[in-house]
Write a protein that holds these residues in place. Structure first.
Motif, PDB file in Angstrom:
ATOM      1  N   ASN A 113     153.478 -54.804 -28.621  1.00 26.20           N
ATOM      2  CA  ASN A 113     152.397 -54.988 -27.647  1.00 26.20           C
ATOM      3  C   ASN A 113     151.546 -53.740 -27.451  1.00 26.20           C
ATOM      4  N   SER A 114     151.886 -52.683 -28.147  1.00 27.54           N
ATOM      5  CA  SER A 114     151.111 -51.452 -27.972  1.00 27.54           C
ATOM      6  C   SER A 114     149.728 -51.644 -28.589  1.00 27.54           C
ATOM      7  N   LYS A 115     148.761 -50.867 -28.057  1.00 30.50           N
ATOM      8  CA  LYS A 115     147.379 -50.995 -28.534  1.00 30.50           C
ATOM      9  C   LYS A 115     147.283 -50.640 -30.015  1.00 30.50           C
ATOM     10  N   ILE A 116     147.996 -49.601 -30.407  1.00 30.65           N
ATOM     11  CA  ILE A 116     147.924 -49.146 -31.797  1.00 30.65           C
ATOM     12  C   ILE A 116     148.446 -50.232 -32.737  1.00 30.65           C
ATOM     13  N   ARG A 117     149.530 -50.857 -32.344  1.00 34.78           N
ATOM     14  CA  ARG A 117     150.142 -51.878 -33.200  1.00 34.78           C
ATOM     15  C   ARG A 117     149.224 -53.107 -33.313  1.00 34.78           C
ATOM     16  N   ARG A 118     148.613 -53.457 -32.188  1.00 34.53           N
ATOM     17  CA  ARG A 118     147.729 -54.633 -32.202  1.00 34.53           C
ATOM     18  C   ARG A 118     146.481 -54.362 -33.046  1.00 34.53           C
ATOM     19  N   LEU A 119     145.964 -53.135 -32.928  1.00 36.80           N
ATOM     20  CA  LEU A 119     144.781 -52.791 -33.723  1.00 36.80           C
ATOM     21  C   LEU A 119     145.092 -52.771 -35.222  1.00 36.80           C
ATOM     22  N   ILE A 120     146.260 -52.239 -35.560  1.00 33.90           N
ATOM     23  CA  ILE A 120     146.645 -52.194 -36.983  1.00 33.90           C
ATOM     24  C   ILE A 120     146.736 -53.605 -37.545  1.00 33.90           C
ATOM     25  N   GLN A 121     147.316 -54.498 -36.744  1.00 35.04           N
ATOM     26  CA  GLN A 121     147.492 -55.863 -37.232  1.00 35.04           C
ATOM     27  C   GLN A 121     146.176 -56.637 -37.262  1.00 35.04           C
ATOM     28  N   ALA A 122     145.375 -56.462 -36.206  1.00 32.97           N
ATOM     29  CA  ALA A 122     144.135 -57.239 -36.107  1.00 32.97           C
ATOM     30  C   ALA A 122     143.089 -56.774 -37.105  1.00 32.97           C
ATOM     31  N   ARG A 123     143.050 -55.463 -37.364  1.00 40.00           N
ATOM     32  CA  ARG A 123     141.952 -54.944 -38.203  1.00 40.00           C
ATOM     33  C   ARG A 123     142.439 -54.367 -39.528  1.00 40.00           C
ATOM     34  N   LYS A 124     143.610 -54.797 -39.906  1.00 44.44           N
ATOM     35  CA  LYS A 124     144.149 -54.400 -41.220  1.00 44.44           C
ATOM     36  C   LYS A 124     144.164 -52.883 -41.403  1.00 44.44           C
ATOM     37  N   GLU A 182     149.170 -38.381 -23.664  1.00 53.81           N
ATOM     38  CA  GLU A 182     148.725 -38.497 -25.053  1.00 53.81           C
ATOM     39  C   GLU A 182     148.535 -37.101 -25.644  1.00 53.81           C
ATOM     40  N   PRO A 183     148.522 -36.978 -26.964  1.00 55.16           N
ATOM     41  CA  PRO A 183     148.128 -35.692 -27.552  1.00 55.16           C
ATOM     42  C   PRO A 183     146.722 -35.311 -27.088  1.00 55.16           C
ATOM     43  N   ALA A 184     146.450 -34.015 -27.056  1.00 57.74           N
ATOM     44  CA  ALA A 184     145.174 -33.542 -26.508  1.00 57.74           C
ATOM     45  C   ALA A 184     143.981 -34.144 -27.236  1.00 57.74           C
ATOM     46  N   CYS A 185     144.081 -34.307 -28.550  1.00 55.68           N
ATOM     47  CA  CYS A 185     142.942 -34.827 -29.319  1.00 55.68           C
ATOM     48  C   CYS A 185     142.624 -36.260 -28.903  1.00 55.68           C
ATOM     49  N   ALA A 186     143.669 -37.068 -28.726  1.00 53.21           N
ATOM     50  CA  ALA A 186     143.461 -38.472 -28.363  1.00 53.21           C
ATOM     51  C   ALA A 186     142.941 -38.577 -26.927  1.00 53.21           C
ATOM     52  N   ALA A 187     143.460 -37.721 -26.049  1.00 48.16           N
ATOM     53  CA  ALA A 187     143.034 -37.766 -24.657  1.00 48.16           C
ATOM     54  C   ALA A 187     141.569 -37.346 -24.520  1.00 48.16           C
ATOM     55  N   THR A 188     141.123 -36.471 -25.409  1.00 49.69           N
ATOM     56  CA  THR A 188     139.766 -35.924 -25.315  1.00 49.69           C
ATOM     57  C   THR A 188     138.718 -36.820 -25.967  1.00 49.69           C
ATOM     58  N   CYS A 189     139.093 -37.538 -26.986  1.00 47.55           N
ATOM     59  CA  CYS A 189     138.116 -38.283 -27.797  1.00 47.55           C
ATOM     60  C   CYS A 189     137.196 -39.128 -26.898  1.00 47.55           C
ATOM     61  N   PRO A 190     135.901 -38.835 -26.892  1.00 49.00           N
ATOM     62  CA  PRO A 190     134.985 -39.534 -25.964  1.00 49.00           C
ATOM     63  C   PRO A 190     134.719 -40.982 -26.348  1.00 49.00           C
ATOM     64  N   THR A 191     134.992 -41.345 -27.592  1.00 52.28           N
ATOM     65  CA  THR A 191     134.696 -42.724 -28.020  1.00 52.28           C
ATOM     66  C   THR A 191     135.969 -43.549 -28.198  1.00 52.28           C
ATOM     67  N   GLU A 192     137.080 -42.964 -27.841  1.00 50.91           N
ATOM     68  CA  GLU A 192     138.384 -43.619 -28.016  1.00 50.91           C
ATOM     69  C   GLU A 192     138.607 -44.059 -29.459  1.00 50.91           C
ATOM     70  N   ALA A 193     138.170 -43.193 -30.352  1.00 51.91           N
ATOM     71  CA  ALA A 193     138.387 -43.466 -31.776  1.00 51.91           C
ATOM     72  C   ALA A 193     139.823 -43.160 -32.176  1.00 51.91           C
ATOM     73  N   ARG A 194     140.499 -42.370 -31.360  1.00 56.77           N
ATOM     74  CA  ARG A 194     141.907 -42.032 -31.639  1.00 56.77           C
ATOM     75  C   ARG A 194     142.801 -42.815 -30.691  1.00 56.77           C
ATOM     76  N   VAL A 195     143.700 -43.567 -31.247  1.00 57.81           N
ATOM     77  CA  VAL A 195     144.629 -44.353 -30.434  1.00 57.81           C
ATOM     78  C   VAL A 195     146.045 -43.885 -30.755  1.00 57.81           C
ATOM     79  N   PHE A 196     146.741 -43.416 -29.730  1.00 57.07           N
ATOM     80  CA  PHE A 196     148.099 -42.923 -29.908  1.00 57.07           C
ATOM     81  C   PHE A 196     149.061 -43.913 -29.261  1.00 57.07           C
ATOM     82  N   GLY A 197     150.182 -44.174 -29.902  1.00 52.35           N
ATOM     83  CA  GLY A 197     151.128 -45.092 -29.279  1.00 52.35           C
ATOM     84  C   GLY A 197     152.373 -45.309 -30.113  1.00 52.35           C
ATOM     85  N   ASP A 198     153.157 -46.276 -29.627  1.00 49.65           N
ATOM     86  CA  ASP A 198     154.447 -46.579 -30.257  1.00 49.65           C
ATOM     87  C   ASP A 198     154.253 -47.631 -31.347  1.00 49.65           C
ATOM     88  N   LEU A 199     154.529 -47.248 -32.572  1.00 49.55           N
ATOM     89  CA  LEU A 199     154.344 -48.176 -33.694  1.00 49.55           C
ATOM     90  C   LEU A 199     155.365 -49.312 -33.680  1.00 49.55           C
TER      91      LEU A 199
END
Lengths: 204, 296
Positions: A175-186, A154-171
Motif C-alpha cells: 500500500n505504500s506510494k512507491i510500490r503503487r507507483l512502480i506497479q501502476a506506471r511500470k 524521509e531522506p533530505a533529498c526526497a523531503a526537499t524535492c519541490p515537485t515530489e519527483a522523489r518518492v521514498f518508502g517501503d518496497l
C-alpha cells in the motif's frame, strides 16, 4: 522490517538540483562528493531539441557489487536494505568505487576537507561541524539519510524535492506510494541487466 | 532502442560516459610488478633457476605491496583485506600473495641450501606454485568484476593477465639466465625463444579479441576502444602496446639473433608494451551512463 527504496518520477523532475543542495546540507559532503544529483540529457537535434533530467543516487542494490568487491567487509547491507559503510574497516582500496556500475561511491580526499570550499585553508563553521564525521581516505556513499529514516523522516533529498519527483518508502508494503507507483506506471530499475537488483526505480 | 551517442563527461551534471578515475598509475605499477614477478618465478621454477625465482619473489613480495600501499587510503589497516575471502578477489589475491611470500621464499631457500627433502620440499614447491598462479591471474579477475566498465568487465581479463605474466617471465628468464642457466644450454635457449614468440603471438590474438569483445559489449566499451584506437590514448596505445609491445617484439623474437643485445631488445620492447597496457587499461575505462536508454 521495511525494505527502503526510492522512486524517481522523470515526468516531474525539473532539474533544479534542490535535492543535491539538501543532501550537501544534511551530510556536509566535501567538494566533488555528490551523494545525489540530477544530470541533464539533451535529446534530439536542432530545431527539435529538448532537455531531460535524470536524478541519480546510490541504488542500494540487493546484490550490491560494491559490497561483493569490498575485501574488508566495510560495506554491508542493513536489515532494512540500506547499504552502509563502516569507515573504521575501510582501507581505501577503492575497489567498491570501480565495482559500482552507477559510479555512486566516492573516495574522501584530504585536500577538500582540509582546505574547505570557499577560502583555501579557512573552512567555514558549517564545514567544521560537518567534516568531523568523515574519515579521509575511505570510500563513502549515500545512506538514504539513515539517521533521518530512523526518526521516521524521509531522506533530505526526497523531503526537499519541490515537485515530489522523489518518492521514498517501503518496497515491501503493497500500500505504500512507491510500490503503487512502480506497479501502476511500470517502474524500471537502472541497468537491470547488471543483475544488481537496485532498490531505486524510475518511472517515465 | 535507437543508437544514441553519449558524450564523455567527468563531474559535470550531464548524462554521459564517465571515466573511471579511482584506480590509476599506482595500481598499474602494482599489477605490472605482480604479474611480471609471478611469471618470472613460475617459469624459473621449472628449471630450478633460483636467481630468477628470487627476483620474481622480490617483485611480488616487495615491489608490488609497496605500490599497493601507496594506493591505499589507510595502509595501516591493509591486513583487513583478508576478511572477504568468500566474495572478493582482492582478498583471495592477498591470501595468495601472503602464501607466495612465505612458501615461495622458503622454496627458494630450500632449493639453494637443500634444508629439507622429500614430502616437505614437495609441499613447499606445490603451495608456492599454486599461490604463484593465483597471483598471476587474480588481478585479471579483480578487473573483470566491474560490470559497467565494459573494457574490463570481460572474462578475458584473467587470460590477459596470465599470458602477459608468462611472457614477461620467459623474457626475463632469457635475460637473467643468459650468462648462467642458458650459457651452456643452447637447446634451452632455443626452446625459451620459441616459447617467447608463441606467447607474443598469443598476446596479439588475445589483444584483438579483447578489443573486439569490448567494442561490441556496449556503447561504453565501444567508446573505450575508440579512445584507445582513435582518440585521446591512440598516440600511446597504438605505438607502445600494439607496435612495440606486440609487433616489434614478435618480429625481434622471430628474426633476432640469440645475442644478449638482441634478447635485451626484445625484453625492453615487451616490457614497454606490457606496462603501457596496464596504464592505459585504467585510463580508458568508461562507465555506462546511469540510465542506459533515452526516455524518448
Amino acid at each position: 522490517m521495511p525494505r527502503w527504496g526510492m522512486l524517481f518520477d522523470l515526468k516531474r523532475c525539473i532539474g533544479c538540483n534542490a535535492c543535491a543542495v539538501a543532501c550537501k546540507q544534511e551530510n556536509t559532503t566535501p567538494t566533488g562528493v555528490h551523494f545525489t544529483k540530477t544530470v541533464s540529457e539533451e535529446i534530439g537535434t536542432y530545431p527539435n531539441v529538448t532537455r531531460a533530467y535524470v536524478p541519480l543516487i546510490c541504488n542500494h542494490c540487493e546484490d550490491a557489487p560494491c559490497e561483493r568487491a569490498c575485501p574488508t567487509g566495510a560495506t554491508y547491507t542493513r536489515e532494512d536494505g540500506i547499504v552502509m559503510v563502516d569507515e573504521n574497516k575501510c582501507i581505501g582500496c577503492k575497489a567498491c568505487a570501480t565495482a559500482c556500475p552507477y559510479k555512486n561511491r566516492f573516495v574522501l580526499k584530504k585536500a577538500p576537507i582540509k582546505e574547505g570550499y570557499y577560502t583555501k585553508g579557512n573552512i567555514t563553521p558549517f564545514e567544521k561541524q560537518g567534516y568531523v564525521r568523515w574519515v579521509t581516505g575511505t570510500a563513502v556513499k549515500c545512506t538514504f539519510c539513515h539517521e533521518r529514516v530512523s526518526e521516521g523522516k524521509e531522506p533530505a533529498c526526497a523531503a526537499t524535492c519541490p515537485t515530489e519527483a522523489r518518492v521514498f518508502g517501503d518496497l515491501d508494503d503493497p500500500n505504500s506510494k512507491i510500490r503503487r507507483l512502480i506497479q501502476a506506471r511500470k517502474g524500471y530499475q537502472p541497468h537491470a541487466e547488471f543483475n544488481t537488483r537496485p532498490k531505486v526505480f524510475y518511472v517515465d | 532502442m535507437q543508437g544514441k551517442t553519449f558524450p564523455i563527461v567527468n563531474e559535470e551534471f550531464v548524462l554521459g560516459f564517465r571515466p573511471q578515475s579511482e584506480w590509476g598509475w599506482k595500481i598499474a605499477i602494482a599489477f605490472f610488478f605482480g604479474e611480471l614477478g609471478s611469471g618470472l618465478f613460475f617459469v624459473s621454477a621449472f628449471y630450478d633457476f633460483t636467481l630468477g625465482m628470487a627476483i620474481g619473489w622480490v617483485l611480488v613480495s616487495v615491489c608490488k605491496p609497496a605500490a599497493l600501499f601507496m594506493h591505499l587510503g589507510h595502509p595501516e589497516r591493509a591486513w583487513r583485506a583478508i576478511m572477504g575471502l568468500g566474495h572478493s578477489w582482492i582478498s583471495r589475491g592477498l591470501l595468495a600473495s601472503v602464501l607466495f611470500t612465505g612458501f615461495g621464499g622458503a622454496h627458494i631457500i630450500n632449493l639453494h641450501y637443500g634444508i629439507v627433502t622429500g614430502g616437505l620440499a614437495q609441499l613447499l614447491m606445490i603451495v608456492a606454485m599454486v599461490s604463484c598462479v593465483v597471483v598471476m591471474i587474480y588481478l585479471g579477475f579483480v578487473l573483470s568484476y566491474s560490470p559497467s566498465i565494459s573494457l574490463w568487465g570481460s572474462g578475458i581479463m584473467p587470460v590477459i593477465s596470465l599470458t602477459y605474466a608468462l611472457l614477461g617471465g620467459v623474457t626475463l628468464v632469457l635475460i637473467f639466465g643468459y650468462h648462467t642457466l642458458l650459457a651452456d644450454n643452447p637447446q634451452l635457449l632455443s626452446t625459451l625463444k620459441s616459447l617467447e614468440l608463441g606467447l607474443v603471438l598469443l598476446c596479439g590474438v588475445i589483444m584483438l579479441s579483447f578489443l573486439h569483445g569490448a567494442a561490441y559489449a556496449s556503447e561504453a566499451g565501444k567508446a573505450s576502444v575508440a579512445l584507445l584506437l582513435k582518440h585521446d590514448f591512440a598516440k600511446w596505445f597504438v605505438p607502445f602496446v600494439l607496435l612495440v609491445g606486440i609487433a616489434v617484439t614478435a618480429l625481434l623474437a622471430y628474426m633476432g639473433p640469440t645475442s644478449f643485445t638482441a634478447i635485451l631488445a626484445v625484453a625492453v620492447a615487451e616490457l614497454i608494451g606490457d606496462f603501457a597496457l596496464k596504464i592505459l587499461l585504467f585510463k580508458a575505462g568508461l562507465y555506462e551512463p546511469a540510465i542506459g536508454h533515452s526516455r524518448f
